[in-house]
Design a protein around this motif. Structure first.
Motif, mmCIF file in Angstrom:
data_model
loop_
_atom_site.group_PDB
_atom_site.id
_atom_site.type_symbol
_atom_site.label_atom_id
_atom_site.label_comp_id
_atom_site.label_asym_id
_atom_site.label_seq_id
_atom_site.Cartn_x
_atom_site.Cartn_y
_atom_site.Cartn_z
ATOM 1 N N ARG A 1 0.822 -1.207 0.000
ATOM 2 C CA ARG A 1 0.000 0.000 0.000
ATOM 3 C C ARG A 1 0.859 1.262 0.000
ATOM 4 N NH1 ARG A 1 -3.297 -3.258 3.368
ATOM 5 N NH2 ARG A 1 -2.157 -2.565 5.227
ATOM 6 N N GLY A 2 2.152 1.108 0.299
ATOM 7 C CA GLY A 2 3.034 2.252 0.341
ATOM 8 C C GLY A 2 3.695 2.587 -0.978
ATOM 9 N N LEU A 3 3.288 1.943 -2.078
ATOM 10 C CA LEU A 3 3.856 2.275 -3.380
ATOM 11 C C LEU A 3 3.617 3.751 -3.708
ATOM 12 C CD1 LEU A 3 2.857 -0.841 -5.527
ATOM 13 C CD2 LEU A 3 5.191 -0.030 -5.121
ATOM 14 N N THR A 4 4.673 4.434 -4.087
ATOM 15 C CA THR A 4 4.554 5.846 -4.436
ATOM 16 C C THR A 4 4.024 5.978 -5.874
ATOM 17 O OG1 THR A 4 6.814 5.930 -5.288
ATOM 18 C CG2 THR A 4 6.503 6.383 -2.939
ATOM 19 N N ARG A 5 3.781 7.200 -6.286
ATOM 20 C CA ARG A 5 3.332 7.429 -7.660
ATOM 21 C C ARG A 5 4.368 6.927 -8.663
ATOM 22 N NH1 ARG A 5 0.681 13.538 -7.677
ATOM 23 N NH2 ARG A 5 -1.019 13.090 -6.202
ATOM 24 N N ARG A 6 5.636 7.104 -8.323
ATOM 25 C CA ARG A 6 6.688 6.634 -9.215
ATOM 26 C C ARG A 6 6.656 5.118 -9.336
ATOM 27 N NH1 ARG A 6 12.599 8.472 -7.589
ATOM 28 N NH2 ARG A 6 11.527 10.489 -7.841
ATOM 29 N N GLY A 7 6.474 4.423 -8.200
ATOM 30 C CA GLY A 7 6.414 2.964 -8.245
ATOM 31 C C GLY A 7 5.204 2.458 -9.007
ATOM 32 N N LYS A 8 4.055 3.111 -8.772
ATOM 33 C CA LYS A 8 2.852 2.690 -9.493
ATOM 34 C C LYS A 8 2.987 2.976 -10.989
ATOM 35 C CE LYS A 8 -0.174 3.430 -5.503
ATOM 36 N NZ LYS A 8 -1.269 4.240 -4.922
ATOM 37 N N ALA A 9 3.642 4.068 -11.322
ATOM 38 C CA ALA A 9 3.825 4.403 -12.732
ATOM 39 C C ALA A 9 4.688 3.360 -13.425
ATOM 40 C CB ALA A 9 4.445 5.780 -12.872
ATOM 41 N N LEU A 10 5.757 2.895 -12.756
ATOM 42 C CA LEU A 10 6.597 1.869 -13.360
ATOM 43 C C LEU A 10 5.839 0.560 -13.558
ATOM 44 C CD1 LEU A 10 10.067 2.396 -11.622
ATOM 45 C CD2 LEU A 10 9.377 3.053 -13.919
ATOM 46 N N PRO B 1 10.046 -1.807 -8.855
ATOM 47 C CA PRO B 1 9.159 -1.638 -7.691
ATOM 48 C C PRO B 1 8.969 -2.914 -6.898
ATOM 49 C CG PRO B 1 7.916 -1.518 -9.744
ATOM 50 C CD PRO B 1 9.353 -1.498 -10.126
ATOM 51 N N VAL B 2 8.939 -4.067 -7.588
ATOM 52 C CA VAL B 2 8.786 -5.332 -6.863
ATOM 53 C C VAL B 2 10.000 -5.572 -5.972
ATOM 54 C CG1 VAL B 2 8.608 -7.834 -7.119
ATOM 55 C CG2 VAL B 2 7.286 -6.336 -8.610
ATOM 56 N N ALA B 3 11.186 -5.284 -6.503
ATOM 57 C CA ALA B 3 12.406 -5.468 -5.705
ATOM 58 C C ALA B 3 12.419 -4.517 -4.515
ATOM 59 C CB ALA B 3 13.637 -5.248 -6.588
ATOM 60 N N SER B 4 11.931 -3.288 -4.728
ATOM 61 C CA SER B 4 11.879 -2.327 -3.621
ATOM 62 C C SER B 4 10.927 -2.790 -2.533
ATOM 63 C CB SER B 4 11.450 -0.952 -4.146
ATOM 64 O OG SER B 4 12.388 -0.439 -5.060
ATOM 65 N N VAL B 5 9.763 -3.355 -2.945
ATOM 66 C CA VAL B 5 8.809 -3.889 -1.974
ATOM 67 C C VAL B 5 9.439 -5.013 -1.168
ATOM 68 C CG1 VAL B 5 6.664 -5.191 -1.744
ATOM 69 C CG2 VAL B 5 6.740 -3.201 -3.231
ATOM 70 N N LEU B 6 10.126 -5.928 -1.843
ATOM 71 C CA LEU B 6 10.768 -7.047 -1.147
ATOM 72 C C LEU B 6 11.876 -6.548 -0.222
ATOM 73 C CD1 LEU B 6 10.972 -9.654 -4.054
ATOM 74 C CD2 LEU B 6 9.419 -9.676 -2.095
ATOM 75 N N LEU B 7 12.600 -5.509 -0.678
ATOM 76 C CA LEU B 7 13.680 -4.972 0.141
ATOM 77 C C LEU B 7 13.150 -4.400 1.444
ATOM 78 C CD1 LEU B 7 16.687 -4.148 0.404
ATOM 79 C CD2 LEU B 7 16.072 -1.993 -0.709
ATOM 80 N N LEU B 8 12.098 -3.579 1.366
ATOM 81 C CA LEU B 8 11.536 -2.988 2.590
ATOM 82 C C LEU B 8 10.893 -4.046 3.476
ATOM 83 C CD1 LEU B 8 9.957 0.391 1.446
ATOM 84 C CD2 LEU B 8 12.114 0.001 2.584
ATOM 85 N N TRP B 9 10.287 -5.037 2.833
ATOM 86 C CA TRP B 9 9.626 -6.089 3.622
ATOM 87 C C TRP B 9 10.642 -6.919 4.380
ATOM 88 C CZ3 TRP B 9 8.936 -11.600 2.269
ATOM 89 C CH2 TRP B 9 8.123 -12.268 3.189
ATOM 90 N N ARG B 10 11.791 -7.203 3.732
ATOM 91 C CA ARG B 10 12.811 -8.025 4.366
ATOM 92 C C ARG B 10 13.646 -7.251 5.386
ATOM 93 N NH1 ARG B 10 12.781 -13.239 4.572
ATOM 94 N NH2 ARG B 10 15.072 -13.302 4.528
ATOM 95 N N THR B 11 13.975 -6.029 5.050
ATOM 96 C CA THR B 11 14.850 -5.272 5.947
ATOM 97 C C THR B 11 14.100 -4.698 7.137
ATOM 98 O OG1 THR B 11 14.527 -3.299 4.588
ATOM 99 C CG2 THR B 11 16.450 -4.646 4.118
ATOM 100 N N LEU C 1 10.471 4.452 -4.660
ATOM 101 C CA LEU C 1 9.344 3.738 -5.271
ATOM 102 C C LEU C 1 8.330 3.267 -4.236
ATOM 103 C CD1 LEU C 1 11.330 1.554 -7.846
ATOM 104 C CD2 LEU C 1 10.293 3.809 -8.183
ATOM 105 N N VAL C 2 8.764 3.078 -2.990
ATOM 106 C CA VAL C 2 7.889 2.567 -1.936
ATOM 107 C C VAL C 2 8.139 3.381 -0.664
ATOM 108 C CG1 VAL C 2 7.149 0.559 -0.601
ATOM 109 C CG2 VAL C 2 8.031 0.259 -2.922
ATOM 110 N N GLU C 3 7.060 3.727 0.039
ATOM 111 C CA GLU C 3 7.147 4.408 1.330
ATOM 112 C C GLU C 3 6.491 3.557 2.408
ATOM 113 O OE1 GLU C 3 5.380 8.222 1.139
ATOM 114 O OE2 GLU C 3 7.114 9.178 0.194
ATOM 115 N N VAL C 4 7.119 3.528 3.578
ATOM 116 C CA VAL C 4 6.576 2.797 4.719
ATOM 117 C C VAL C 4 6.441 3.774 5.880
ATOM 118 C CG1 VAL C 4 6.924 0.922 6.360
ATOM 119 C CG2 VAL C 4 7.601 0.626 3.983
#
Length: 426
Positions: free
Chosen positions: A6-15, A45-55, A149-152
């Motif tokens: 749900r934290g995808l930014t406009r840039r992430g959603k655009a990609l 964006p998928v990699a960014s989501v996984l990065l924030l989820w894991r870290t 690309l993603v905000e938490v």
């Protein structure tokens, strides 16, 4: 994971939209080469989501407010400390504090990349235009990945309180009416106007100890004089604030009620500086602060509100509940004839009574006939109190409190001089 998605930014959603469009175009035209850029674009964006989820970025947030107590129109400084407890550097950090409307817009504070275990502080200022108790917080901290690309978001539920005190008008030191009306030998200040020797002596009375004879004064006056048994003079004052909403006019910071609260705070400061032991009384409270600091009184005045169904009788009862003695200073709004009679009865208890009587209708624009009626009613209330022995200071919209306070002291000095002159003539 749901919060991260749900934290995808406009840039992430655009990609993601671009990747989907490339896949759709590849299927429509049968060009498989379009799948390669679609895969690369969609992978970010998928990699960014996984990065924030894991870290799982962990941020520790602390807020300090200085000073906690400020006057109306003064500034207070808020400092927010943010620490990155994660093992990897953060992206851009945006912090937003929740504020009540009276303190202005919500501050949005931006921090650039924050290294692991590093702490950084950001500050902002607040200024309140109206007294009150206000809470700052909770604080929301939003962290993004390095590509934005993603905000938490992380919420810090801690709130801090600031106290905005009423506006205080500096008042000159004056002698209040009745201050020279002593109470026996303990009233040292009352007789101090005669000089050091006279202040410590009086005429000899049968039964006085001869060791208390003051020979210098005896020689001066030609009769036997003895030293007074001096006791510390405990000067006391009761401040009474009228909370009846129906007795006041106007809205917001310019209303007659706010003027009354500010006047009470100003008189409280002045009397405390003059050494009075104070007591603040309203219909619903009886505040007697420590003699060193007036924090309890000022904090109460910062949050006090008018009472819709107020009764001047309850205020009188509160004043009479304890025999505080000394001077009574009442800041009151519009009085009916019945209210004036109930308030006037306080002068029979032996205390010196002073009323700052507010013509609250002067806070309104009245037509000529209504103005005449209002002035007549105000005059009747004033005379009812004065006939009962009250010292009345009429207050109208636009009056300067310091000037009115100075006039009160001038009256007291004139009365004291007349009394001393009459005694000398006798």
């Amino acid at each position: 994971m749901g919060d991260v998605l749900r934290g995808l930014t406009r840039r992430g959603k655009a990609l993601l939209c671009v990747a989907a469009a490339l896949v759709l175009a590849s299927l429509m035209v049968g060009e498989k080469d379009l799948l390669r850029p679609a895969f690369v674009v969609g992978l970010l964006p998928v990699a960014s989501v996984l990065l924030l989820w894991r870290t799982r970025y962990r941020m520790t947030v602390k807020r300090t407010v200085h000073p906690v107590r400020v006057g109306v129109g003064q500034q207070t400084n808020v400092t927010v400390y943010v620490q990155n407890e994660s093992a990897i550097p953060s992206g851009t950090i945006m912090a937003e504090d929740q504020l009540p409307y009276a303190l202005g817009a919500r501050p949005r504070l931006v921090l650039e990349k924050l290294e692991p275990k590093a702490t950084r502080s950001i500050s902002y200022s607040l200024q309140a235009g109206q007294r009150g108790l206000y809470e700052i917080g909770p604080l929301t901290v939003r962290t993004s990945d390095p590509f934005g690309l993603v905000e938490v978001g992380r919420h810090n539920p801690t709130c801090d309180r600031i106290i905005v005190l009423p506006r205080v008008t500096p008042l000159p030191p004056v002698v209040l009416p009745g201050e020279y009306a002593g109470s026996g030998e303990s009233r040292a200040r009352a007789v101090a106007v005669h000089g050091e020797d006279d202040a410590a002596t009086r005429e000899y009375r049968h039964g006085d100890d001869l060791r208390r004879v003051h020979w210098r004064s005896t020689a001066r006056f030609g009769e036997l004089m003895v030293r007074r048994e001096e006791q510390p003079w405990d000067s006391r004052a009761t401040l009474a604030l009228d909370l009846r909403s129906g007795a006041h006019r106007g809205d917001g910071p310019t209303s007659s009620f706010e003027w009354a609260v500010s006047a009470t705070a100003s008189i409280n400061r002045r009397l405390q500086a003059s050494g009075y032991k104070l007591r603040l009384v309203t219909e619903s409270a009886d505040v007697e602060p420590d003699h060193v600091a007036d924090a309890a009184t000022m904090d109460y005045l910062a949050s006090v509100r008018s009472i819709r169904h107020g009764d001047i009788g309850r205020l009188v009862t509160q004043i009479q509940q304890r025999d505080h003695g000394g001077v009574i200073v009442a800041i009151v709004g519009e009085l009916s004839s019945r209210d004036a009679a109930r308030l006037a009865a306080l002068s029979g208890a032996g205390a010196t009574c002073i009323a700052l009587l507010m013509d609250t209708t002067s806070w309104l624009s009245l037509k000529s006939r209504a103005r005449v009626d209002a002035d007549h009613a105000f005059h009747e209330s004033t005379m009812a109190l004065m006939r009962a022995g009250w010292h009345v200071v009429p207050i109208r919209h636009g009056d300067d409190l310091a000037a009115r306070w100075r006039e009160l002291g001038t009256r007291a000095n004139t009365s004291a001089t007349s009394a001393v002159g009459s005694k000398g003539a006798a």
